[in-house]
Design a protein around this motif. Structure first.
Motif, PDB file in Angstrom:
ATOM      1  N   GLY A  65       0.891  -1.128  -0.034  1.00  0.00           N
ATOM      2  CA  GLY A  65      -0.106  -0.009  -0.079  1.00  0.00           C
ATOM      3  C   GLY A  65       0.788   1.350  -0.033  1.00  0.00           C
ATOM      4  O   GLY A  65       2.080   1.171   0.089  1.00  0.00           O
ATOM      5  N   ASN A  66       0.115   2.644   0.041  1.00  0.00           N
ATOM      6  CA  ASN A  66       0.818   3.542   0.011  1.00  0.00           C
ATOM      7  C   ASN A  66       1.125   4.044   1.403  1.00  0.00           C
ATOM      8  O   ASN A  66       1.002   3.502   2.308  1.00  0.00           O
ATOM      9  CB  ASN A  66      -0.003   4.767  -0.663  1.00  0.00           C
ATOM     10  N   VAL A  67       1.801   5.346   1.470  1.00  0.00           N
ATOM     11  CA  VAL A  67       2.467   5.715   2.696  1.00  0.00           C
ATOM     12  C   VAL A  67       1.178   5.869   3.746  1.00  0.00           C
ATOM     13  O   VAL A  67       1.448   5.522   5.064  1.00  0.00           O
ATOM     14  CB  VAL A  67       3.139   6.915   2.410  1.00  0.00           C
ATOM     15  N   VAL A  71       0.822   3.917   7.557  1.00  0.00           N
ATOM     16  CA  VAL A  71       1.165   4.838   8.846  1.00  0.00           C
ATOM     17  C   VAL A  71       1.106   3.861  10.025  1.00  0.00           C
ATOM     18  O   VAL A  71       1.939   3.967  10.844  1.00  0.00           O
ATOM     19  CB  VAL A  71      -0.261   5.775   8.964  1.00  0.00           C
ATOM     20  N   PRO A  72      -0.034   2.981  10.390  1.00  0.00           N
ATOM     21  CA  PRO A  72       0.045   1.984  11.511  1.00  0.00           C
ATOM     22  C   PRO A  72       1.391   1.361  11.694  1.00  0.00           C
ATOM     23  O   PRO A  72       1.718   1.280  12.775  1.00  0.00           O
ATOM     24  CB  PRO A  72      -1.032   1.207  11.426  1.00  0.00           C
ATOM     25  N   PHE A  73       1.897   0.962  10.569  1.00  0.00           N
ATOM     26  CA  PHE A  73       3.223   0.369  10.652  1.00  0.00           C
ATOM     27  C   PHE A  73       4.211   1.099  11.151  1.00  0.00           C
ATOM     28  O   PHE A  73       5.411   0.679  11.775  1.00  0.00           O
ATOM     29  CB  PHE A  73       3.379  -0.720   9.336  1.00  0.00           C
ATOM     30  N   LEU A  74       4.395   2.183  10.302  1.00  0.00           N
ATOM     31  CA  LEU A  74       5.335   3.249  10.547  1.00  0.00           C
ATOM     32  C   LEU A  74       5.319   3.509  12.182  1.00  0.00           C
ATOM     33  O   LEU A  74       6.294   3.658  12.898  1.00  0.00           O
ATOM     34  CB  LEU A  74       5.239   4.691   9.831  1.00  0.00           C
ATOM     35  N   ARG A  75       4.180   3.806  12.728  1.00  0.00           N
ATOM     36  CA  ARG A  75       4.108   3.874  14.246  1.00  0.00           C
ATOM     37  C   ARG A  75       4.666   2.796  14.988  1.00  0.00           C
ATOM     38  O   ARG A  75       5.380   2.865  15.992  1.00  0.00           O
ATOM     39  CB  ARG A  75       2.391   4.144  14.664  1.00  0.00           C
ATOM     40  N   PHE A  76       4.335   1.527  14.553  1.00  0.00           N
ATOM     41  CA  PHE A  76       4.894   0.209  15.163  1.00  0.00           C
ATOM     42  C   PHE A  76       6.384   0.640  15.062  1.00  0.00           C
ATOM     43  O   PHE A  76       7.101   0.234  16.059  1.00  0.00           O
ATOM     44  CB  PHE A  76       4.246  -0.809  14.354  1.00  0.00           C
ATOM     45  N   ILE A  77       7.073   0.878  13.909  1.00  0.00           N
ATOM     46  CA  ILE A  77       8.449   0.861  14.099  1.00  0.00           C
ATOM     47  C   ILE A  77       9.012   1.720  14.776  1.00  0.00           C
ATOM     48  O   ILE A  77       9.984   1.425  15.561  1.00  0.00           O
ATOM     49  CB  ILE A  77       9.063   1.121  12.545  1.00  0.00           C
ATOM     50  N   ARG A  78       8.370   2.856  14.959  1.00  0.00           N
ATOM     51  CA  ARG A  78       9.049   4.021  15.868  1.00  0.00           C
ATOM     52  C   ARG A  78       8.911   3.440  17.273  1.00  0.00           C
ATOM     53  O   ARG A  78       9.342   3.895  18.076  1.00  0.00           O
ATOM     54  CB  ARG A  78       8.005   5.097  15.513  1.00  0.00           C
ATOM     55  N   SER A  79       7.683   2.855  17.630  1.00  0.00           N
ATOM     56  CA  SER A  79       7.464   2.437  18.995  1.00  0.00           C
ATOM     57  C   SER A  79       8.432   1.350  19.490  1.00  0.00           C
ATOM     58  O   SER A  79       8.834   1.133  20.682  1.00  0.00           O
ATOM     59  CB  SER A  79       5.922   1.905  19.155  1.00  0.00           C
ATOM     60  N   CYS A  80       9.174   0.697  18.420  1.00  0.00           N
ATOM     61  CA  CYS A  80       9.937  -0.373  19.050  1.00  0.00           C
ATOM     62  C   CYS A  80      11.158   0.121  19.550  1.00  0.00           C
ATOM     63  O   CYS A  80      11.872  -0.728  20.179  1.00  0.00           O
ATOM     64  CB  CYS A  80      10.184  -1.427  17.668  1.00  0.00           C
ATOM     65  N   ARG A  81      11.500   1.405  19.463  1.00  0.00           N
ATOM     66  CA  ARG A  81      12.632   1.909  19.907  1.00  0.00           C
ATOM     67  C   ARG A  81      13.939   1.039  20.017  1.00  0.00           C
ATOM     68  O   ARG A  81      14.824   0.851  20.751  1.00  0.00           O
ATOM     69  CB  ARG A  81      12.322   2.118  21.492  1.00  0.00           C
ATOM     70  N   PHE A  96      13.957   5.364   4.186  1.00  0.00           N
ATOM     71  CA  PHE A  96      12.719   6.416   4.773  1.00  0.00           C
ATOM     72  C   PHE A  96      12.419   5.502   6.296  1.00  0.00           C
ATOM     73  O   PHE A  96      12.350   6.118   7.217  1.00  0.00           O
ATOM     74  CB  PHE A  96      11.389   6.461   3.835  1.00  0.00           C
ATOM     75  N   LEU A  97      12.397   4.204   6.277  1.00  0.00           N
ATOM     76  CA  LEU A  97      11.862   3.311   7.284  1.00  0.00           C
ATOM     77  C   LEU A  97      13.003   3.442   8.471  1.00  0.00           C
ATOM     78  O   LEU A  97      12.609   3.633   9.610  1.00  0.00           O
ATOM     79  CB  LEU A  97      11.798   2.177   7.004  1.00  0.00           C
TER      80      LEU A  97
END
Length: 342
Positions: A65-67, A71-81, A96-97
């Motif tokens: 899918g598009n950006v 978005v939920p996946f991008l938040r997941f990546i960010r939350s993994c720290r 970008f990721l």
């Protein structure tokens, strides 16, 4: 001694073979950081080759899918720290990721010298296309203070998958037979040996006393069906009948794999199956299979001029230069050399 990390993300957004070629690096990371949590981010459809890998704690799959849809996946990546991100994709999307992750240590490959180099703590230009991909990947260890190790690509098959493979062989009457696997397809047509030559090779191997199995994904059915129809003798098709994991388990049990430069070739080598790999527009020094049981046929024709978007040499193409008789001779030589494994 390198820095200490506890939460590592490795990104490889490519194809099955590419993901398999990252496993030696994962082995180095696990040896160096035995207590760290190692996550690998891959494209959909490639995650299966990392199942049961003891060097991986979690496999994350990038949603299609598009950006906005991601978005939920991008938040997941960010939350993994993550405290360290290693980007092996050499692409803008993975860069970008990497930036989104917020990791304090970000290492990536940037052979084209593009904007993405600014994302990383360390951007390695490397010498893409001049060394094996395993060695190209290993450059990211330098900023971490680590040294490459001579590990081979790994693909771990479970006892349950072995059992499933035995059941498939039994259904086809192959459980007590010597049999050979042919993979006639490739992601790009100009990387594939002509299918009529695969058919002739299949006939010749059947005459040698082997059963011959054609494999491939459902997307490769048209090529596989052409081979089975063109053959004069009976070839067995497993196309679309196995998962990636079951295919790997079957590879462990066959006498020889013959195929083009594609993911199944790397899978076969990773489970220690004897491999005869047919190369044309891609360089086997860079993309060749790993293992003592692997042999390559390659004419050394410089295909950089027409590799993308397609071949323009017609009948003088690099794959057409590979003759049927030389493939048969090479196959028989490998079978004789590995006769004690049959």
């Amino acid at each position: 001694m390198g820095a200490s990390f506890e939460n590592i993300l490795v990104i490889k957004l490519r194809y099955i073979g590419d993901v398999l070629l990252t496993t030696p690096l994962l082995r180095v990371l696990r040896k160096q950081y035995p207590q760290a949590k190692i996550t690998v981010l891959v494209n959909p459809g490639t995650e299966a080759v990392l199942e049961n890998n003891p060097c991986v704690d979690r496999v994350a799959v990038l949603p299609r899918g598009n950006v906005l849809q991601q978005v939920p996946f991008l938040r997941f990546i960010r939350s993994c720290r993550f405290d360290c991100v290693i980007d092996l994709s050499d692409g803008d999307r993975s860069a970008f990721l990497t930036a989104i992750s917020g990791a304090p240590m970000k290492v990536g490959l940037n052979h084209e010298g593009r904007w993405r180099g600014k994302v990383y703590s360390w951007a390695l230009a490397g010498r893409y296309g001049t060394m094996p991909m395993v060695d190209y990947h290993s450059q990211v260890l330098i900023p971490l203070g680590l040294s490459p190790r001579p590990y081979a690509p790994e693909l771990h098959v479970s006892p349950e998958e072995d059992q499933a493979a035995d059941q498939i062989l039994e259904r086809h009457g192959l459980n007590n037979s010597k049999w050979i696997m042919l993979h006639p397809a490739a992601r790009y047509w100009f990387k594939a040996w002509p299918p009529d030559r695969f058919a002739a090779l299949g006939d010749a191997l059947v005459k040698e006393g082997f059963q011959v199995v054609i494999v491939g994904s459902e997307n490769e059915r048209s090529t596989a069906d052409f081979v089975t129809r063109a053959a004069q003798l009976k070839l067995i098709s497993f196309v679309g009948q196995t998962s990636i994991r079951q295919l790997a388990a079957l590879m462990k049990k066959c006498s020889l794999f013959v195929g083009n430069d594609a993911g199944p070739m790397h899978m076969a080598a990773a489970v220690d199956c004897p491999v005869l790999a047919l190369f044309g527009p891609t360089d086997p020094v860079v993309w060749g299979p790993w293992g003592e049981k692997c042999q390559i046929i390659y004419k050394g024709l410089d295909c950089r001029e027409c590799f993308h978007p397609g071949c323009s040499r017609g009948e003088m193409s690099c794959m057409n230069l590979i003759g049927g008789e030389e493939v048969l001779v090479a196959a028989k030589r490998i079978l004789e050399k590995n006769a004690h494994f049959l």
